[in-house]
Write a protein that holds these residues in place. Sequence first.
Motif, short mmCIF file in Angstrom:
data_model
loop_
_atom_site.label_atom_id
_atom_site.label_comp_id
_atom_site.label_asym_id
_atom_site.label_seq_id
_atom_site.Cartn_x
_atom_site.Cartn_y
_atom_site.Cartn_z
N LEU A 143 42.07 36.20 29.76
CA LEU A 143 41.06 36.96 30.50
C LEU A 143 40.61 36.20 31.74
CD1 LEU A 143 39.15 39.39 30.68
CD2 LEU A 143 37.54 38.08 29.30
N VAL A 144 40.39 34.90 31.60
CA VAL A 144 40.01 34.09 32.75
C VAL A 144 41.14 34.05 33.77
CG1 VAL A 144 39.45 31.74 33.47
CG2 VAL A 144 38.33 32.71 31.48
N ALA A 145 42.38 33.99 33.30
CA ALA A 145 43.53 33.99 34.20
C ALA A 145 43.65 35.31 34.96
CB ALA A 145 44.81 33.69 33.44
N VAL A 146 43.39 36.42 34.28
CA VAL A 146 43.44 37.72 34.96
C VAL A 146 42.33 37.80 36.01
CG1 VAL A 146 43.06 40.20 34.63
CG2 VAL A 146 44.59 38.98 33.12
N ASP A 147 41.14 37.34 35.68
CA ASP A 147 40.05 37.32 36.67
C ASP A 147 40.40 36.45 37.87
OD1 ASP A 147 38.49 39.02 35.22
OD2 ASP A 147 37.30 37.45 34.28
N THR A 148 41.00 35.30 37.59
CA THR A 148 41.40 34.40 38.67
C THR A 148 42.50 35.02 39.52
OG1 THR A 148 40.84 32.53 37.26
CG2 THR A 148 42.18 32.07 39.20
N LEU A 149 43.44 35.70 38.88
CA LEU A 149 44.52 36.35 39.63
C LEU A 149 43.97 37.46 40.52
CD1 LEU A 149 47.55 36.40 40.10
CD2 LEU A 149 47.72 38.07 38.26
N ILE A 150 43.02 38.20 40.03
CA ILE A 150 42.40 39.24 40.86
C ILE A 150 41.67 38.61 42.04
CG2 ILE A 150 40.60 41.02 40.88
CD1 ILE A 150 41.48 41.72 38.03
N ILE A 165 44.29 37.63 44.53
CA ILE A 165 44.76 38.83 45.23
C ILE A 165 43.75 39.28 46.27
CG2 ILE A 165 45.26 41.29 44.91
CD1 ILE A 165 46.52 40.51 42.21
N MET A 166 42.48 39.20 45.92
CA MET A 166 41.44 39.57 46.89
C MET A 166 41.46 38.61 48.08
SD MET A 166 38.38 40.64 44.30
CE MET A 166 37.16 40.65 45.57
N CYS A 167 41.69 37.32 47.82
CA CYS A 167 41.81 36.37 48.93
C CYS A 167 43.01 36.70 49.80
CB CYS A 167 41.94 34.95 48.39
SG CYS A 167 40.43 34.31 47.67
N GLY A 168 44.11 37.08 49.17
CA GLY A 168 45.29 37.47 49.94
C GLY A 168 45.04 38.69 50.81
N ILE A 169 44.33 39.66 50.28
CA ILE A 169 43.98 40.84 51.07
C ILE A 169 43.05 40.46 52.22
CG2 ILE A 169 42.80 43.08 51.00
CD1 ILE A 169 43.84 43.38 48.13
N ALA A 203 36.57 47.95 46.24
CA ALA A 203 36.95 48.67 45.02
C ALA A 203 37.54 47.72 43.98
CB ALA A 203 37.96 49.76 45.36
N LEU A 204 38.37 46.78 44.41
CA LEU A 204 38.96 45.82 43.49
C LEU A 204 37.91 44.92 42.87
CD1 LEU A 204 41.71 44.96 42.39
CD2 LEU A 204 41.89 43.38 44.30
N ALA A 205 36.91 44.54 43.64
CA ALA A 205 35.84 43.70 43.11
C ALA A 205 35.03 44.44 42.05
CB ALA A 205 34.93 43.25 44.24
N ILE A 206 34.72 45.70 42.31
CA ILE A 206 33.93 46.48 41.34
C ILE A 206 34.73 46.72 40.07
CG2 ILE A 206 32.89 48.74 40.93
CD1 ILE A 206 32.09 48.72 43.91
N ILE A 207 35.99 47.12 40.21
CA ILE A 207 36.82 47.41 39.04
C ILE A 207 37.05 46.15 38.21
CG2 ILE A 207 39.14 48.11 38.34
CD1 ILE A 207 39.06 50.11 40.67
N SER A 208 37.30 45.04 38.86
CA SER A 208 37.55 43.81 38.11
C SER A 208 36.30 43.34 37.38
CB SER A 208 38.08 42.71 39.01
OG SER A 208 37.09 42.32 39.94
N PHE A 209 35.14 43.50 37.99
CA PHE A 209 33.90 43.11 37.32
C PHE A 209 33.65 43.97 36.09
CE2 PHE A 209 29.36 43.94 36.70
CZ PHE A 209 28.97 42.68 36.31
#
Length: 94
Positions: A33-40, A43-47, A65-71
């Motif tokens: 779960l922490v790895a998925v949060d970190t990956l998101i 990805i947000m940094c890449g965007i 949208a990605l920030a809200i969905i990931s939270f």
Amino acid sequence: MTWVWVTAAIMTTAAAAITMFRLLAGPSTLDRLVAVDTLIAVIMCGIGIWAAYSLDSTVTYGLTALAIISFVGSVSVARFRVPDVKEPHRRDHR
């Protein structure tokens, strides 16, 4: 100035690769779960890097949208997560 974008791309790719290793090798669901949060977050940094490089601000809506969905996803998974190992049966000694 090109070296800044190349360095940012290399560092972001390295962070994504290391995070994917942690995601695949994580011994517990909380590690994953922490790895998925970190990956998101990576990805947000890449965007964000792409938005700065291309001077295109339309992708920032996707960031929001990605920030809200990931939270919401992280909170719901953490709330309803089932433990990996069951606790041994407890006997009440009276």
